[in-house]
Design a protein around this motif. Structure first.
Motif, PDB file in Angstrom:
ATOM      1  N   GLY A  55       0.754  -1.020  -0.077  1.00 37.70           N
ATOM      2  CA  GLY A  55      -0.194   0.268  -0.260  1.00 37.70           C
ATOM      3  C   GLY A  55       0.747   1.291  -0.028  1.00 37.70           C
ATOM      4  N   LEU A  56       2.136   0.989   0.401  1.00 33.55           N
ATOM      5  CA  LEU A  56       2.545   2.647   0.468  1.00 33.55           C
ATOM      6  C   LEU A  56       3.628   2.921  -0.475  1.00 33.55           C
ATOM      7  N   ARG A  57       3.973   1.256  -1.443  1.00 37.25           N
ATOM      8  CA  ARG A  57       5.080   1.395  -2.054  1.00 37.25           C
ATOM      9  C   ARG A  57       5.398   2.519  -3.770  1.00 37.25           C
ATOM     10  N   PRO A  58       3.560   2.720  -4.109  1.00 35.89           N
ATOM     11  CA  PRO A  58       3.364   3.878  -5.619  1.00 35.89           C
ATOM     12  C   PRO A  58       3.671   5.214  -4.320  1.00 35.89           C
ATOM     13  N   ALA A  59       2.500   5.153  -3.619  1.00 32.20           N
ATOM     14  CA  ALA A  59       3.122   6.643  -2.653  1.00 32.20           C
ATOM     15  C   ALA A  59       4.158   7.275  -2.590  1.00 32.20           C
ATOM     16  N   LEU A  60       4.643   6.553  -2.223  1.00 31.75           N
ATOM     17  CA  LEU A  60       6.611   6.685  -1.360  1.00 31.75           C
ATOM     18  C   LEU A  60       7.275   7.273  -2.877  1.00 31.75           C
ATOM     19  N   ALA A  92       8.303  10.885  -3.756  1.00 28.12           N
ATOM     20  CA  ALA A  92      10.269  11.232  -4.214  1.00 28.12           C
ATOM     21  C   ALA A  92       9.498  11.456  -5.101  1.00 28.12           C
ATOM     22  N   ALA A  93       9.178  11.298  -7.028  1.00 31.81           N
ATOM     23  CA  ALA A  93       9.169  11.726  -7.880  1.00 31.81           C
ATOM     24  C   ALA A  93       8.854  13.549  -7.033  1.00 31.81           C
ATOM     25  N   ASP A  94       8.134  13.483  -7.527  1.00 29.20           N
ATOM     26  CA  ASP A  94       7.387  14.680  -7.157  1.00 29.20           C
ATOM     27  C   ASP A  94       8.450  16.212  -6.292  1.00 29.20           C
ATOM     28  N   GLN A  95       8.962  14.968  -5.361  1.00 25.86           N
ATOM     29  CA  GLN A  95       9.717  16.281  -4.606  1.00 25.86           C
ATOM     30  C   GLN A  95      10.919  16.566  -5.713  1.00 25.86           C
ATOM     31  N   ARG A  96      11.269  15.604  -6.412  1.00 25.45           N
ATOM     32  CA  ARG A  96      12.878  15.673  -7.084  1.00 25.45           C
ATOM     33  C   ARG A  96      12.195  16.653  -8.163  1.00 25.45           C
TER      34      ARG A  96
END
Length: 525
Positions: free
Chosen positions: A399-404, A408-412
């Motif tokens: 449940g957490l992997r796609p959100a993480l 992370a992609a948005d932050q980068r």
């Protein structure tokens, strides 16, 4: 014929006088008869003119005589006339033609007897007292030991010597002397100016400000001391911020400054005695105080020691305080061994009773059975707990992997956009700085270049590619070229060239010289 002549009238042969002749005759007559007179009377109207002259009236019961005191003579008078004062005026009678009156030119004026002078003094004293200049609440205390003493007196009289001598004998202090006239017409203004001058000195200045003032003068008649009765002197003494001692005349002499001063001394010597104490007496007093301090200290110590001893008598002795606790300690120490033996025996009996009820073999067997049961249940419990943990971790990870990953992609992406904007701004700033520096260098190049000089009316002369700077070099050159602001102009070295000269821009040929003739002067253009 008789009709042409007027009839003579009686009295027509009397001489005719002009107004000036009559005024002059009266003036000569009065001045001749009354050249120098002394007139006694009461002062009526008194007027001080702005020019400095004093106009007054002398009167009795029925008559009035006008008088005038010229400015120069008014400054010399010892006593200035006041209304209601009975005086004796000395002068000469003359006339004033402008008003057809006679008047007395006063050369000297004095009170008519001591009573008149004392009456005027009493009148002035009451007027100044009514203003509160003599009030006791205005007076300041005299400092006990002033550092600097200001003395207002004559520097050549015996008064200042007596004051200095007495100060030196009693307690030497620093003395500032303000020399003044102590009688005559200059006395009052100089004494008032001296008092105000001492008060205007700033504390800590080059001239120290006195802590005490002494106004002193020796004895004399009331006329001699009259300067210290003047209103200006009294007001200066009353306004003085520095404490002031008045020492004018002898003990029986009283002037108005004595009432306005903070303290009156009967003589100048007594003023010095009031100003400072006797140093020997002060030293003796200090020694007496020191002895009293020592006696008081010793007496205080003795009283406190006696009180301590009295209180110590009421306390018990240390040995008596320790005896009873020591006895109790000995009593408990004697009982201690038996108590320890009884306690040990009781504990042994209790241990034996508990041991009789316990069987070690049964305890060991019971513990072994419990341990075997727990060991049998342990593998199943471990496998079940591991499965639960694994299932929970897998679900959480799923449940957490796609959100993480998205976070992370948005932050980068945000970091990259921010770095891009920062780089763009830095590049713009660097480019703007370089452009500004280039513009500045271009302006400097144009300012320092020779083209700007050409715009001010100068020109550059070249021979080929070299710049010609001297006449000799120009004569040696075959052809010259002059550069102006708006272009270049080729010319010949010997003259005659122009923009339309030789083809190809070369130098024009020289004309052949005639044999035997004078050399031809060439043209510069």
């Amino acid at each position: 014929m008789s009709d042409l002549i007027e009839d003579a009238q009686p009295g027509m042969n009397a001489p005719e006088f002009t107004v000036a002749e009559i005024s002059g005759a009266v003036k000569r007559m009065i001045e001749g008869e009354f050249g120098h007179v002394r007139v006694r009377g009461e002062v009526g109207r008194v007027m001080h003119a702005r020019s400095g002259h004093v106009y007054l009236d002398l009167k009795d019961e029925r008559n009035v005589l006008a008088g005038v005191i010229w400015k120069g003579q008014a400054r010399k008078l010892r006593v200035m006339p006041e209304e209601g004062m009975e005086v004796v005026a000395t002068g000469r009678l003359t006339t004033f033609a402008g008003q057809s009156k006679y008047q007395l030119i006063v050369e000297d004026i004095a009170p008519a007897g001591m009573g008149a002078l004392m009456a005027m003094l009493e009148k002035r004293r009451k007027a100044l007292a009514a203003e509160g200049l003599f009030a006791a609440e205005r007076k300041r205390p005299i400092p006990y030991l002033p550092e600097v003493i200001g003395v207002v007196t004559s520097p050549s009289g015996a008064v200042i010597r007596d004051i200095l001598h007495r100060l030196r004998d009693r307690f030497p202090r620093r003395v500032l002397i303000w020399p003044v006239a102590v009688q005559g017409e200059k006395c009052a203004p100089e004494v008032a100016a001296a008092i105000r001058g001492f008060n205007r000195l700033a504390p800590g200045g080059p001239v120290p400000r006195p802590d005490l003032l002494i106004v002193a003068r020796g004895g004399g008649s009331i006329e001699d001391l009259w300067g210290f009765n003047e209103e200006s002197v009294v007001r200066a003494a009353a306004e003085s911020e520095i404490p002031l001692i008045s020492a004018v005349g002898h003990e029986t002499d009283t002037t108005l400054i004595d009432h306005a001063a903070d303290q009156r001394a009967p003589t100048p010597t007594a003023a010095a005695e009031l100003a400072v104490p006797v140093r020997a007496e002060l030293s003796a007093a200090l020694a007496g105080l020191e002895e009293r301090r020592r006696r008081a200290w010793a007496q205080g110590l003795a009283l406190r020691g006696q009180r301590l001893r009295d209180m110590a008598r009421a306390l018990p002795r240390p040995a008596e305080l320790v005896q009873y606790p020591a006895q109790r300690l000995d009593h408990f120490a004697g009982r201690l061994p038996g108590a320890i033996r009884g306690l040990v025996q009781a504990r042994q009996i209790a241990l034996a009773r508990v041991g009789a009820r316990l069987k070690p073999s049964d305890l060991v067997a019971q513990g072994g059975r419990r341990l075997d049961g727990l060991a049998a249940r342990l593998p199943a419990a471990l496998s079940l707990a591991a499965g639960r943990k694994r299932a929970g971790l897998d679900g959480a990870a799923a449940g957490l992997r796609p959100a993480l990953l998205r976070r992370a992609a948005d932050q980068r992406r945000r970091d990259l956009d921010q770095l891009t904007r920062r780089f763009a701004r830095a590049a713009d700033r660097q480019t703007a700085d370089w452009r500004a520096r280039l513009d500045g260098l271009e302006r400097l190049r144009q300012t320092l270049g020779y083209t700007e000089t050409l715009k001010r009316g100068y020109a550059v002369v070249r021979a080929g590619t070299a710049v010609v700077t001297t006449r000799a070099a120009a004569e040696k050159a075959g052809a010259l070229e002059i550069e102006f602001q708006d272009g270049r102009l080729p010319v010949g070295a010997a003259g005659g060239g122009s923009a339309g000269g030789a083809p190809g821009g070369g130098a024009p040929r020289k004309a052949p010289r005639k044999p035997g003739g004078p050399p031809e002067q060439g043209s510069l253009f």
